[in-house]
Design a protein around this motif. Structure first.
Motif, PDB file in Angstrom:
ATOM      1  N   LEU A 111      10.101   4.753  -6.858  1.00 35.37           N
ATOM      2  CA  LEU A 111       9.922   3.583  -5.998  1.00 35.37           C
ATOM      3  C   LEU A 111      11.250   3.131  -5.396  1.00 35.37           C
ATOM      4  O   LEU A 111      11.319   2.767  -4.219  1.00 35.37           O
ATOM      5  N   THR A 112      12.304   3.156  -6.210  1.00 32.93           N
ATOM      6  CA  THR A 112      13.626   2.759  -5.716  1.00 32.93           C
ATOM      7  C   THR A 112      14.116   3.724  -4.638  1.00 32.93           C
ATOM      8  O   THR A 112      14.644   3.305  -3.602  1.00 32.93           O
ATOM      9  N   ASP A 113      13.936   5.029  -4.899  1.00 27.91           N
ATOM     10  CA  ASP A 113      14.344   6.028  -3.907  1.00 27.91           C
ATOM     11  C   ASP A 113      13.541   5.882  -2.613  1.00 27.91           C
ATOM     12  O   ASP A 113      14.030   6.224  -1.529  1.00 27.91           O
ATOM     13  N   GLY A 114      12.303   5.368  -2.731  1.00 25.44           N
ATOM     14  CA  GLY A 114      11.471   5.163  -1.554  1.00 25.44           C
ATOM     15  C   GLY A 114      11.817   3.892  -0.796  1.00 25.44           C
ATOM     16  O   GLY A 114      11.202   3.607   0.248  1.00 25.44           O
ATOM     17  N   GLY A 115      12.764   3.119  -1.308  1.00 27.60           N
ATOM     18  CA  GLY A 115      13.219   1.926  -0.611  1.00 27.60           C
ATOM     19  C   GLY A 115      12.433   0.674  -0.921  1.00 27.60           C
ATOM     20  O   GLY A 115      12.529  -0.316  -0.179  1.00 27.60           O
ATOM     21  N   PHE A 116      11.684   0.666  -2.037  1.00 25.93           N
ATOM     22  CA  PHE A 116      10.868  -0.498  -2.374  1.00 25.93           C
ATOM     23  C   PHE A 116      11.570  -1.352  -3.420  1.00 25.93           C
ATOM     24  O   PHE A 116      11.967  -0.862  -4.478  1.00 25.93           O
TER      25      PHE A 116
ATOM     26  N   ALA B 182       7.133  -3.832  -5.685  1.00 24.96           N
ATOM     27  CA  ALA B 182       6.469  -2.944  -6.641  1.00 24.96           C
ATOM     28  C   ALA B 182       7.434  -2.633  -7.772  1.00 24.96           C
ATOM     29  O   ALA B 182       8.611  -2.327  -7.527  1.00 24.96           O
ATOM     30  N   GLN B 183       6.941  -2.709  -8.996  1.00 24.74           N
ATOM     31  CA  GLN B 183       7.774  -2.446 -10.160  1.00 24.74           C
ATOM     32  C   GLN B 183       6.972  -1.733 -11.229  1.00 24.74           C
ATOM     33  O   GLN B 183       5.867  -2.170 -11.588  1.00 24.74           O
TER      34      GLN B 183
ATOM     35  N   ASP C 180       0.821  -1.207   0.000  1.00 28.48           N
ATOM     36  CA  ASP C 180       0.000   0.000   0.000  1.00 28.48           C
ATOM     37  C   ASP C 180       0.858   1.262   0.000  1.00 28.48           C
ATOM     38  O   ASP C 180       0.509   2.260  -0.656  1.00 28.48           O
ATOM     39  N   GLN C 181       1.975   1.246   0.712  1.00 25.50           N
ATOM     40  CA  GLN C 181       2.871   2.401   0.708  1.00 25.50           C
ATOM     41  C   GLN C 181       3.496   2.591  -0.675  1.00 25.50           C
ATOM     42  O   GLN C 181       3.639   3.730  -1.146  1.00 25.50           O
ATOM     43  N   ALA C 182       3.851   1.485  -1.317  1.00 27.52           N
ATOM     44  CA  ALA C 182       4.431   1.575  -2.668  1.00 27.52           C
ATOM     45  C   ALA C 182       3.410   2.115  -3.660  1.00 27.52           C
ATOM     46  O   ALA C 182       3.740   2.951  -4.517  1.00 27.52           O
ATOM     47  N   LEU C 183       2.177   1.666  -3.556  1.00 25.05           N
ATOM     48  CA  LEU C 183       1.130   2.162  -4.449  1.00 25.05           C
ATOM     49  C   LEU C 183       0.900   3.651  -4.245  1.00 25.05           C
ATOM     50  O   LEU C 183       0.747   4.416  -5.214  1.00 25.05           O
TER      51      LEU C 183
END
Length: 365
Positions: free
Chosen positions: A251-256, A261-262, A76-79
């Motif tokens: 997404l990468t900068d957010g640590g996912f 998530a891709q 949910d955080q990634a979305l």
């Protein structure tokens, strides 16, 4: 050339002798062409139906609900991060969440399996239109295919039961003419999918033993909830790659990690589905190809038997050719040329006949 001319003259002057042989060639070639055409077109069509949800999108953010306690929070955080990243771009026309999950609906003593799919609110992302009725707008409404409605003996306005724990009642508000799905769609609102998600039982450790079972029931999930995709439609589809790269970077900068998530271009998602399903249906092509080869073998035996009878009937004619000076080789070459001409004519008729038959069958399925 003289042998070819004499063989053609024989076929043209006495066509009744060769009708059965020509029919055998046509049928054998047509069957082989039909089976191979059907195998290729149906596998590609199935793959496209599997990712219809991405057919109107340009960018897709795939998430996966893994079998862990923190999986839902991470997903949910990634979305939310991907939605925020896409919302800041002026070239994004529409962004929506999408989900699907296998379920069964019933009416009276009849039931049918459907793949519940969230119906996009934005027309820019919607890939279907009701042939009768309307789109679902409330969480207790559903749109089915005409085939599924016939299976249930349901009509628009009927109240259906969505099986599960607890059971829910859905009103059939529309029908679509879509067909040819392994699991026919049942279109509901995204809020309705979330209600199904909330009713999922605790994680089932059997997922570790048989992951394929859960993967087909809950795409994008390891079995303890529904999977969710983020669909984005751009004003300029040619910008799909730059937008995908920027979203993935966010997404990468957010640590996912990509396993959570891709971001991918929708074209890549569709192409991958076609390749995956094509490799998974190789057995179908092999079975149909084997059937076609059997048909060719039977046709060849029939043709050989027919020619043997023809040669026996033409014994006097062949003997006369030998008397007037024709060698054994010349007589043999003439007969082989007749067989070659029959094969070419039968193939020329059988291939388009087989392709047309495959197209007709595909249109009626």
């Amino acid at each position: 050339m003289r042998g070819l001319a004499s063989a053609w003259r024989e076929l043209r002057l006495r066509p009744s002798r060769y009708i059965s042989s020509l029919a055998a060639v046509v049928l054998a070639v047509a069957f082989l062409a039909a089976t191979q055409t059907a195998a290729v077109t149906e596998s590609q069509a199935l793959a496209k139906r599997e990712v219809l949800f991405a057919s109107q999108a340009d960018v897709v953010v795939e998430t996966h609900l893994w079998h862990s306690e923190s999986a839902r929070t991470q997903r949910d955080q990634a979305l939310a991060l991907a939605e925020s990243s896409l919302a800041t771009r002026p070239d994004v026309l529409a962004v929506e969440r999408f989900s699907q999950v296998y379920a069964r609906v019933s009416l009276g003593d009849r039931s049918a399996g459907v793949m519940l799919a969230s119906s996009p609110q934005s027309p820019a992302l919607r890939w279907y239109a009701p042939s009768s009725g309307r789109l679902p707008v409330a969480s207790d409404e559903i749109v089915l295919t005409q085939h599924t409605a016939q299976e249930l003996a349901a009509q628009v306005g009927d109240r259906l039961t969505l099986q599960g724990t607890p059971t829910r009642t859905l009103t059939l508000v529309g029908l679509t003419a879509q067909r040819g799905f392994a699991d026919p769609p049942g279109y509901v609102t995204f809020a309705s999918i979330l209600q199904v998600d909330a009713a999922f039982p605790p994680p089932d450790l059997r997922i570790l033993v048989n992951p394929d079972k859960f993967r087909s029931t809950t795409p994008g999930s390891s079995g303890d909830g529904v999977g969710i995709w983020l669909l984005a439609r751009l004003k300029d589809p040619s910008q799909a790659i730059p937008v995908t790269v920027a979203t993935q970077q966010a997404l990468t900068d957010g640590g996912f990690l990509k396993i959570v998530a891709q971001a991918r271009s929708a074209a890549e998602v569709r192409d991958e589905a076609v390749r995956a399903l094509a490799s998974g249906t190789d057995w179908l092509a092999a079975v149909l190809g084997g059937s076609g080869l059997v048909a060719l073998l039977v046709g060849a035996l029939l043709i050989a038997n027919t020619f043997a009878i023809l040669m026996a009937q033409r014994r006097r004619q062949l003997a006369l050719l030998r008397v007037v000076g024709a060698t054994r080789g010349q007589v043999l070459r003439r007969n082989l040329t007749e067989a070659l001409l029959l094969g070419l004519a039968g193939s020329a008729l059988g291939v388009p006949l087989g392709v047309a038959a495959a197209a007709l069958v595909a249109a009626t399925l």
